[in-house]
Write an enzyme that holds these catalytic residues in place. Structure first.
Site, PDB file in Angstrom:
ATOM      1  N   ASP A 237       1.023  -1.087   0.037  1.00 49.40           N
ATOM      2  CA  ASP A 237       0.181   0.088   0.133  1.00 49.40           C
ATOM      3  C   ASP A 237       0.792   1.170   0.167  1.00 49.40           C
ATOM      4  O   ASP A 237       2.091   1.092   0.269  1.00 49.40           O
ATOM      5  CB  ASP A 237      -0.846   0.090   1.145  1.00 49.40           C
ATOM      6  CG  ASP A 237      -0.081   0.034   2.574  1.00 49.40           C
ATOM      7  OD1 ASP A 237       0.898  -0.419   2.782  1.00 49.40           O
ATOM      8  OD2 ASP A 237      -0.775   0.802   3.515  1.00 49.40           O
TER       9      ASP A 237
ATOM     10  N   GLU B 283       0.122  -1.008   5.915  1.00 51.36           N
ATOM     11  CA  GLU B 283       1.198  -0.531   6.610  1.00 51.36           C
ATOM     12  C   GLU B 283       1.069   1.109   6.800  1.00 51.36           C
ATOM     13  O   GLU B 283       1.371   1.619   7.807  1.00 51.36           O
ATOM     14  CB  GLU B 283       2.578  -0.986   5.779  1.00 51.36           C
ATOM     15  CG  GLU B 283       3.648  -0.674   6.678  1.00 51.36           C
ATOM     16  CD  GLU B 283       4.354   0.725   6.571  1.00 51.36           C
ATOM     17  OE1 GLU B 283       5.281   1.150   7.654  1.00 51.36           O
ATOM     18  OE2 GLU B 283       3.929   1.469   5.700  1.00 51.36           O
TER      19      GLU B 283
ATOM     20  N   HIS C 288     -20.591  32.567   9.989  1.00 53.79           N
ATOM     21  CA  HIS C 288     -20.186  33.648   9.166  1.00 53.79           C
ATOM     22  C   HIS C 288     -19.311  34.524  10.083  1.00 53.79           C
ATOM     23  O   HIS C 288     -19.917  34.806  11.109  1.00 53.79           O
ATOM     24  CB  HIS C 288     -21.280  34.227   8.634  1.00 53.79           C
ATOM     25  CG  HIS C 288     -20.869  35.465   7.464  1.00 53.79           C
ATOM     26  ND1 HIS C 288     -20.242  36.370   7.577  1.00 53.79           N
ATOM     27  CD2 HIS C 288     -21.179  35.302   6.266  1.00 53.79           C
ATOM     28  CE1 HIS C 288     -20.163  37.188   6.578  1.00 53.79           C
ATOM     29  NE2 HIS C 288     -20.702  36.421   5.640  1.00 53.79           N
TER      30      HIS C 288
END
Length: 482
Positions: free
Chosen positions: A108, A173, A235
């Site tokens: 991976d 891993e 906001h």
């Protein structure tokens, strides 16, 4: 640097020639592997990790290995149950008169996108200036393929494979090796019962010229500091100056973790660190390492430490703390004047031998809670820990196993290797040492400037091809150990 010349025995000479003659083929195989987007951290790409494991299984079967893809269950990601990629366990040869070596690697990779700053497409292997660029090229697909190419070279030159081999290849891993330890522990009395040595090629040279053998790694604890300030994003024009903002709180807490010189501000963080002995100090003195050249290679403006010895010790034998990112905050280009409702700051602490991850996690949590109490914010704090952490590892390198690798290195590179510790973490190293009861060796293929986990990750063609020869020579040399 003094050159060393080692005679190459006839079988190895044929193997080395085969590797040179098949350089183009081996580069193409790496290209196929890099093209599979096996990013374990991305659930949308989990099928690619499965594809990668099947691809590796096919390659091993073609070499005559007996292979099993072991189911290790699933994990929960974003509230969904996501299957974990299987762990590949394989065997090649079972001659009781031969040494048995267990090889570990992972298939991976870290996430990558060209927009991150890559000069080329990360999942298209690109050769430029004798360098092979692509995600996974050095971490860890290139080294895994090096083992397979070395085996092929023995088989296709009529040279008997000098050892029996066991394979442990995983696909998680980069995401904590979830489920791996449990599987390996179950196999202690069966799959691992006849293993004599363990070898891992998932580390790097210290620099770019001289090979090394690695005998120590740091462990790791990962944390998330989650601060919630409101039930929704606000906001800033309407609510700025009215509410206690989660982001301001988080930045404050993160700023209390480490100072400008990299010193960790958490009291007690050096608990368990061994004092520096004269014998260890001599190892650092012998290592060839140019601080300025190293900084230039990685594009850093200035090192945290001034001398070679201080810098290496800071990376190898002392814990360090790094802040990695903030989840929940706006990170796109331009401006978005929003006050995020909840943010998570992510950091890790690299640990050294004799430090227990659970104990260090307790110390860190207590400190953060004290910082938060002093802050006097009404917002909500939650400290997240990722898994159980990874244990540090270190072994004594003065033994027959390391000597075999030393001899193999001299044979291929005509120079004695440095003996180094690594600043990174490979938690399975300690697990493999425990389940086999045997010595573990880290045999690096890549160079120190390969950029694993970074943009423009690469492996030099030289390291890929000569590293494959090194693996073949290692198997040859380790077979001589009585």
């Amino acid at each position: 640097m003094s050159k060393v010349t080692k005679d190459i025995e006839a079988p190895l000479a044929k193997v080395f020639s085969y590797i040179d003659e098949n350089k183009g083929k081996f580069v193409e195989t790496l290209s196929q592997a890099v093209a599979i987007k096996s990013v374990s951290a991305d659930p949308t790409l989990r099928n690619e990790v499965f594809k990668m494991m099947e691809w590796a299984k096919t390659k091993l079967l073609a070499l005559g290995a007996v292979v099993e893809l072991c189911d290790i269950g699933s994990q929960v990601l974003d509230g969904k149950n996501v299957p974990l990629p299987p762990v590949l366990l394989g065997s090649l040869g079972k001659n009781p008169k031969k040494t048995t070596v267990c090889l570990y690697g992972h298939l991976d990779v870290q996430p990558a996108d060209k927009s991150d700053g890559w000069a080329t497409e990360p999942f298209v292997l690109t050769e430029r200036d004798d360098k092979l660029f692509g995600r996974g090229s050095t971490d860890d697909k290139g080294p895994v393929l090096g083992w397979l190419h070395a085996i092929e070279a023995f088989q296709n030159t009529g040279s008997e494979l000098p050892v029996n081999l066991k394979f442990v290849f995983e696909g998680m891993e980069e995401s904590g090796s979830i489920g791996l330890d449990k599987l390996l522990m179950k196999q202690k009395e069966t799959f691992f019962n006849d293993v004599d040595f363990v070898c891992i090629s998932d580390s790097y040279w210290l620099g770019t010229e001289k090979p090394c053998l690695t005998y120590g790694l740091r462990g790791m604890c990962c944390f998330g500091i989650e601060i919630e300030g409101s039930s929704k994003d606000l906001h800033s024009g309407m609510f700025g100056g009215i509410v206690y903002e989660a982001m301001s709180d988080l930045i404050y807490v993160l700023s209390q973790l480490v100072d400008i010189k990299g010193n960790i501000l958490i009291p007690g963080i050096n608990e368990g660190v061994e004092p520096l002995s004269e014998k260890e100090k001599e190892l650092y003195n012998k290592i060839k390492f140019d601080v300025d050249h190293y900084c230039n290679e990685i594009g850093a403006y200035k090192p945290l430490k001034e001398t070679k010895e201080e810098l290496l010790m800071s990376n190898w034998r002392y814990p360090s703390l790094s802040i990695h990112g903030i989840e929940g905050a706006f990170s796109g280009s331009g401006f978005k004047t929003v006050i995020p409702r909840k943010v998570i700051g992510k950091f890790s602490i690299r640990l050294v031998p004799n430090q227990d991850p659970s104990r260090i996690a307790q110390i860190a949590k207590a400190y953060i809670n004290k910082i938060w109490e002093d802050r006097q914010s009404p917002n909500k704090l939650n400290i997240i820990t990722e898994g159980d952490g990874g244990n540090p590892w270190m072994t004594d390198p003065f033994n027959a196993h390391y000597l075999a690798a030393h001899n193999a290195t001299e044979m291929v590179y005509s120079i004695e290797p440095d003996y180094t510790r690594g600043g990174g973490s490979i938690p399975v190293t300690l697990t493999l040492q425990e389940v086999t009861g045997k010595n573990v060796l880290l045999l690096p293929m890549g160079a120190g400037d390969d950029g694993a986990h970074s943009q423009n990750e690469k492996i030099d063609v030289r390291n890929y091809i000569e590293g494959t020869k090194l693996m073949a020579a290692y198997l040859h040399e380790v077979s001589k150990i009585k």
